[in-house]
Design an enzyme around this catalytic site. Sequence first.
Site, short mmCIF file in Angstrom:
data_model
loop_
_atom_site.label_atom_id
_atom_site.label_comp_id
_atom_site.label_asym_id
_atom_site.label_seq_id
_atom_site.Cartn_x
_atom_site.Cartn_y
_atom_site.Cartn_z
N GLU A 102 -68.48 -3.92 -6.22
CA GLU A 102 -67.97 -4.98 -5.46
C GLU A 102 -69.02 -5.65 -4.43
O GLU A 102 -69.50 -6.30 -4.21
CB GLU A 102 -66.71 -4.91 -4.77
CG GLU A 102 -65.38 -4.83 -5.93
CD GLU A 102 -64.07 -4.66 -5.19
OE1 GLU A 102 -64.02 -3.78 -4.41
OE2 GLU A 102 -63.05 -5.41 -5.72
N GLU A 122 -60.17 0.12 -10.80
CA GLU A 122 -58.98 0.14 -10.24
C GLU A 122 -57.55 0.17 -10.68
O GLU A 122 -56.79 1.01 -10.28
CB GLU A 122 -58.99 -0.92 -8.92
CG GLU A 122 -59.98 -0.81 -7.79
CD GLU A 122 -61.30 -1.39 -8.22
OE1 GLU A 122 -61.73 -1.62 -9.33
OE2 GLU A 122 -62.11 -1.56 -7.32
C1 LIG Z 1 -57.31 -3.90 2.90
C2 LIG Z 1 -57.46 -3.55 1.43
C3 LIG Z 1 -58.84 -3.46 1.06
C4 LIG Z 1 -59.06 -3.03 -0.15
C5 LIG Z 1 -60.28 -2.79 -0.73
C6 LIG Z 1 -60.20 -2.21 -2.26
C7 LIG Z 1 -61.77 -2.01 -2.54
C8 LIG Z 1 -61.55 -1.58 -4.07
O1 LIG Z 1 -61.31 -2.63 -4.86
C9 LIG Z 1 -60.78 -0.47 -4.45
C10 LIG Z 1 -61.58 0.77 -5.02
O2 LIG Z 1 -62.57 0.84 -5.06
S1 LIG Z 1 -60.62 1.95 -5.73
C11 LIG Z 1 -61.80 3.26 -6.20
C12 LIG Z 1 -62.33 3.06 -7.71
N1 LIG Z 1 -62.95 3.98 -8.13
C13 LIG Z 1 -62.62 4.87 -8.84
O3 LIG Z 1 -61.63 4.94 -9.22
C14 LIG Z 1 -63.52 5.94 -9.30
C15 LIG Z 1 -62.66 7.23 -9.62
N2 LIG Z 1 -63.68 8.34 -9.80
C16 LIG Z 1 -64.31 8.58 -11.10
O4 LIG Z 1 -64.03 7.72 -11.97
C17 LIG Z 1 -65.04 9.74 -11.20
O5 LIG Z 1 -64.81 10.55 -10.22
C18 LIG Z 1 -66.57 9.51 -11.28
C19 LIG Z 1 -66.87 8.85 -12.72
C20 LIG Z 1 -66.84 8.66 -10.23
C21 LIG Z 1 -67.37 10.87 -11.26
O6 LIG Z 1 -66.99 11.63 -12.54
P1 LIG Z 1 -67.44 13.09 -12.54
O7 LIG Z 1 -68.83 13.13 -12.22
O8 LIG Z 1 -66.93 13.55 -13.63
O9 LIG Z 1 -66.87 13.72 -11.12
P2 LIG Z 1 -65.33 13.96 -10.89
O10 LIG Z 1 -64.98 15.44 -10.87
O11 LIG Z 1 -64.59 13.04 -11.48
O12 LIG Z 1 -65.63 13.75 -9.18
C22 LIG Z 1 -66.30 14.50 -8.42
C23 LIG Z 1 -65.40 14.68 -7.08
O13 LIG Z 1 -65.47 13.47 -6.49
C24 LIG Z 1 -64.03 12.94 -6.05
N3 LIG Z 1 -63.98 11.61 -6.14
C25 LIG Z 1 -64.38 10.73 -7.18
N4 LIG Z 1 -64.21 9.57 -7.10
C26 LIG Z 1 -63.34 9.63 -5.50
C27 LIG Z 1 -63.11 8.55 -4.93
N5 LIG Z 1 -63.03 7.13 -5.26
N6 LIG Z 1 -62.54 8.67 -3.72
C28 LIG Z 1 -62.66 10.16 -3.30
N7 LIG Z 1 -62.99 11.20 -3.94
C29 LIG Z 1 -63.39 10.83 -5.35
C30 LIG Z 1 -63.13 13.90 -7.08
O14 LIG Z 1 -61.95 14.00 -6.74
C31 LIG Z 1 -63.85 15.21 -7.18
O15 LIG Z 1 -63.58 15.97 -5.81
P3 LIG Z 1 -63.38 17.42 -6.06
O16 LIG Z 1 -63.01 17.77 -4.66
O17 LIG Z 1 -64.99 17.90 -6.34
O18 LIG Z 1 -62.68 18.08 -7.11
#
Ligand SMILES: CCCCCCC[C@H](O)CC(=O)SCCNC(=O)CCNC(=O)[C@H](O)C(C)(C)COP(=O)([O-])OP(=O)([O-])OC[C@H]1O[C@@H](n2cnc3c(N)ncnc32)[C@H](O)[C@@H]1OP(=O)([O-])[O-]
Length: 717
Positions: A102, A122
Site C-alpha cells: 500500500e 489481508e
Molecule cells: C485504522 C486501521 C488501519 C488499518 C491499516 C491496514 C493496513 C493493511 O492493509 C493491513 C496489513 O498489512 S495486514 C498484514 C498483511 N501482511 C501479511 O499478512 C503478511 C504475512 N506474512 C507472510 O505472509 C510471511 O510471513 C512472509 C511471506 C512475509 C515471510 O515468510 P517467511 O520468509 O516464510 O517467514 P515467516 O516464518 O512466515 O515469518 C518470519 C517471522 O516474521 C513474523 N511475521 C511475518 N509477517 C508478520 C507481520 N505482518 N506482522 C508481524 N509479524 C510477522 C512471523 O510471525 C515470523 O516470526 P517468528 O517469531 O520468527 O516465528
Amino acid sequence: MVDYWRQGSVAVIAVNNPPVNALSYNVRVGLYNNLDKAANDRDVLAVVICGKGRTFPVGADIHEFGQIPKEPWITDVGRKIESLGKPVIAAIHGTGLGGGLEIALFCHYRIALPNARVGLPEVLIGLLPAGGGAQLLPRLAGIQVAMEMITTGRQLPASEAAKYNIIDKVVSGDIVKEGIEFALRVQNKPFQDKILRYRSPHGKDSLQPITEAVLRKIKMRSRGFYAPVWCVRSIANSVKLPFEEGLAQNRIMFQQMQLSGQAKALQYAFFAERSISKWKLPCGGNFATAVPRKIKTISVIGAGTMGTGITVALLSAGFPVLLVEQNKRFLMKGVQTVQSLLEGGVKRRKFTAEQAKMASSSLTTTVDLQALNSVDLVIEAVFETLSLKEDIFSKLDKICKPEAILCSNTSYLNIDKIAASTRRPDKVVGTHFFSPAHIMRLMENIYGCKTSPETVATVMDLGKRIGKVPVLVGTCPGFCANRMNRPQSEEALFLVEEGAQPEQIDQVLEDFGMPMGPFKVRDLAGGDIGWRSRKDAALHLGLTLSYDLQFFNGERYCSLADKLCELGRFGQKTGSGWYSYDKPGSKQLSIDEDVTKLIQNHRDSLGIKPRKITTQEIQERFLFSGINEGFKILEEGIAARPEDIDIIWLYGFGFPRHYGGPMFYASQIGLKRVYDRICHYHELFPYSSHWMPSKLLQKLSIQEVPIGQWAELHSKL
Ligand SMILES: CCCCCCC[C@H](O)CC(=O)SCCNC(=O)CCNC(=O)[C@H](O)C(C)(C)COP(=O)([O-])OP(=O)([O-])OC[C@H]1O[C@@H](n2cnc3c(N)ncnc32)[C@H](O)[C@@H]1OP(=O)([O-])[O-]
Ligand SMILES: NC(=O)c1ccc[n+]([C@@H]2O[C@H](COP(=O)([O-])OP(=O)(O)OC[C@H]3O[C@@H](n4cnc5c(N)ncnc54)[C@H](O)[C@@H]3O)[C@@H](O)[C@H]2O)c1
C-alpha cells in the site's frame, strides 16, 4: 527502526525492523518523520523507500491488531508521500505485501527485483487492505485484477505485476542502488499524473458484472468465510465513493472485521503455523539445539497407495528415491503409479514436463532389501500389520548403515514397539503422511520414547524441504490426527443409527466448512481398510462382526459400515458405498435408495425408532467428540500445544481455517459450554468412552484461560 541517508540528491528511507520489516507503530512514525525530513531538505530532489535485510515491508504488524491503532496510520504515511512535492520511488525486494505494498502504491514509481513478489494478503487473515490498497490498486491495475488479488490474497511475481502496471520496472542487481539510479533519472520530471488517487478505477463501468462473477467464485470456495465478500465491497467503494470517503469506509469495515471471530482465528492460525517448527521433546531436546542430519538418498518400502505418493513427493523435491516392493509385479504397478502421478503433476501445472522427467530419472527400484545398505533414510509404507513392520525394521537395522534413520508411515501402530525391533531405537521415528501423499501437506511426525533430538530434527527438516507442514507429536494409537478422528467417525454412524441420514450429516458438516462430510470421506478412502482391521480386532477377541452387534469390547458399536462392506460396497472404487456412483472410480454420486433401506432395516432389527436429529446435535456430536479427545491428547502430552493439534486439523482434514482449528474453535465457543455439552452426551451415551470428559478440559472450563496459556497451565496441573 527506519534508517535515513542521502546519496547526492536522493534521500533513502530504509525500513529496518527485522525479521520482515512489519509496519509497527515506531516504523510508521519513522517513515512519516523521515519523509518530512526529505521534504524539508532542499537538496533532496527524489526519495527512495526500501527495506533493509531480507525484504520490503510485508504489511502491518499483526501483533498490533486488536489494540486501538495509533496514528500515524499507513494512509497518513501515504498522504505524506503524495504531497511531498518530490518523486518517491518504492524499491521492492523480497515480498512487498499488505501495508507494504500500500505504501508502494502511494509512491509515484515502483521498481522490483525479478524474484520479488507483491500482494495484498489481508483476506488470508480475515481483513481487507484498509491502508489504501482497495482504493489504489483498482486505479492502477483495474477492477478485475484488484478483485482477483484482493479476494484471494495471491502474491504476484514481479514480472506478472509489471504486466498489470503495478511495477514500473523490473531491475536486477542491488535494489537500493537501482532505486537511486531510477530516482536520478526521474528527479526533475513531472510526476503529478503518478498520484493514483486522481485517477479513476479502470473498468469501473464493468463493476457490476465483475462483482457478480467474483461473488459466484467466492460462494463456491468460501464455505462460510466472509472476508472475501467484504473485500469485494471495499473495492466497489473505489468506484462508488470519492477517494477519501472510500478510505474512511474501508477503515470502518476493517475495524469491524478485526473484532470478528474469523479474523482472530485466521491470525491465530498464522502464528500457530509458525510455532510448530519450535518443537521440544520431553527429554529436553529441541529445535534450537538439535542439528538435522544431511539426507541425500532415501528409500521408500511399499509401492502401494501411500508409498507411491510419498515417492512422488520426494522425487519432486529433488531427492533420489530407491523404491522397494515385495515382488516384481507389485513393483511394476507401483512404478506405473509413480509415473502417472508425475504426469498428473504436469497436467495440474505443479511442475514442468522437464522437471517430471528429471524426477522420474531419479527413481530406482528393487525387490531386494539388501540394496538399502547405503541410503541415509528409509520410509516404510507397507501394510498396517505390526509383525510385518517389526520384521522389516529388524532386517533394516542389520542392512542399513548405522547412522541411517528408519521411519514408519504407520497410521496407528506404536512407534516404540516398532523401534524395539531394532538396535537403534534413537533413529526410529514415525513420519505419517496423509493421502494422497504427494498433495496433502500435513506430515505428522511421531517420536518414540527413545527417538533422539537429531532424528526428530532430521524428519522435521525433511518435511519442510519437501514442502510439507511437519508437526511433531508423541506416540499413542492413532497419534493425534486419527485418534481425534475416530470418535467423530463413530458418532457419525451412531447418528445414522438413531435417525439421521448420511447425506444430512455430510451436508451439515460441509455447511460448517469441512471440505467433505464423513460419509463421502469414507467412500473416498474405501470402507474395506477399516472393515479388515475391525474383523482382525474381533478375531483377536474371539468374536465375529454381526449385523445385530451393538457393543464391542465394552463399547457401543454400530455395524452399518460392516454391512455395507459385506455387500461389496467399498465406496468410490467399487462404484457404491454410502452413496452410489456413476461407475467405479467416479466421483459423481447420488443418494442410493438401497442404502436408505439398509439403514431402515438395521434400525428395525435393533428396535430403534428413528428420531429427528437437529443440525446442532450433528455438529456437536461430531465436533465435540473430537475436541474432547484433543484435550485428552494435550493432557497426556501427546501434543505439546493446542496449536500443534489445530495445524494437524487444518492441513490433515481441511478443517475450516476461519475457525482456527478444533481447539481454537472450542476456545471461541467457550470451554464451559463445550465441557457441559460433553458431560450431557456422556450421560446420554455412557457406553462410548470417548464422551468421558477430559480432566484438562474440566479444569480449563472453570478457569477460562486464553488458548496461548493452556499448555503452560497444563504443565502446572
Ligand atoms: C485504522 C486501521 C488501519 C488499518 C491499516 C491496514 C493496513 C493493511 O492493509 C493491513 C496489513 O498489512 S495486514 C498484514 C498483511 N501482511 C501479511 O499478512 C503478511 C504475512 N506474512 C507472510 O505472509 C510471511 O510471513 C512472509 C511471506 C512475509 C515471510 O515468510 P517467511 O520468509 O516464510 O517467514 P515467516 O516464518 O512466515 O515469518 C518470519 C517471522 O516474521 C513474523 N511475521 C511475518 N509477517 C508478520 C507481520 N505482518 N506482522 C508481524 N509479524 C510477522 C512471523 O510471525 C515470523 O516470526 P517468528 O517469531 O520468527 O516465528
Ligand atoms: N491409505 C491411507 O490413506 C493411509 C494414510 C496414512 C497412512 N497409511 C499407512 O501407510 C501404510 C501403507 O498403507 P497403504 O494404504 O499404502 O497400503 P497399500 O496396501 O496400498 O500398500 C502397501 C504396499 O506394501 C507392499 N508390501 C507389503 N509387504 C512388503 C514387504 N515385505 N516389502 C516391500 N513391500 C511390501 C505391498 O505389496 C503394497 O504394495 C500403512 O501403514 C497405512 O496404515 C495409509
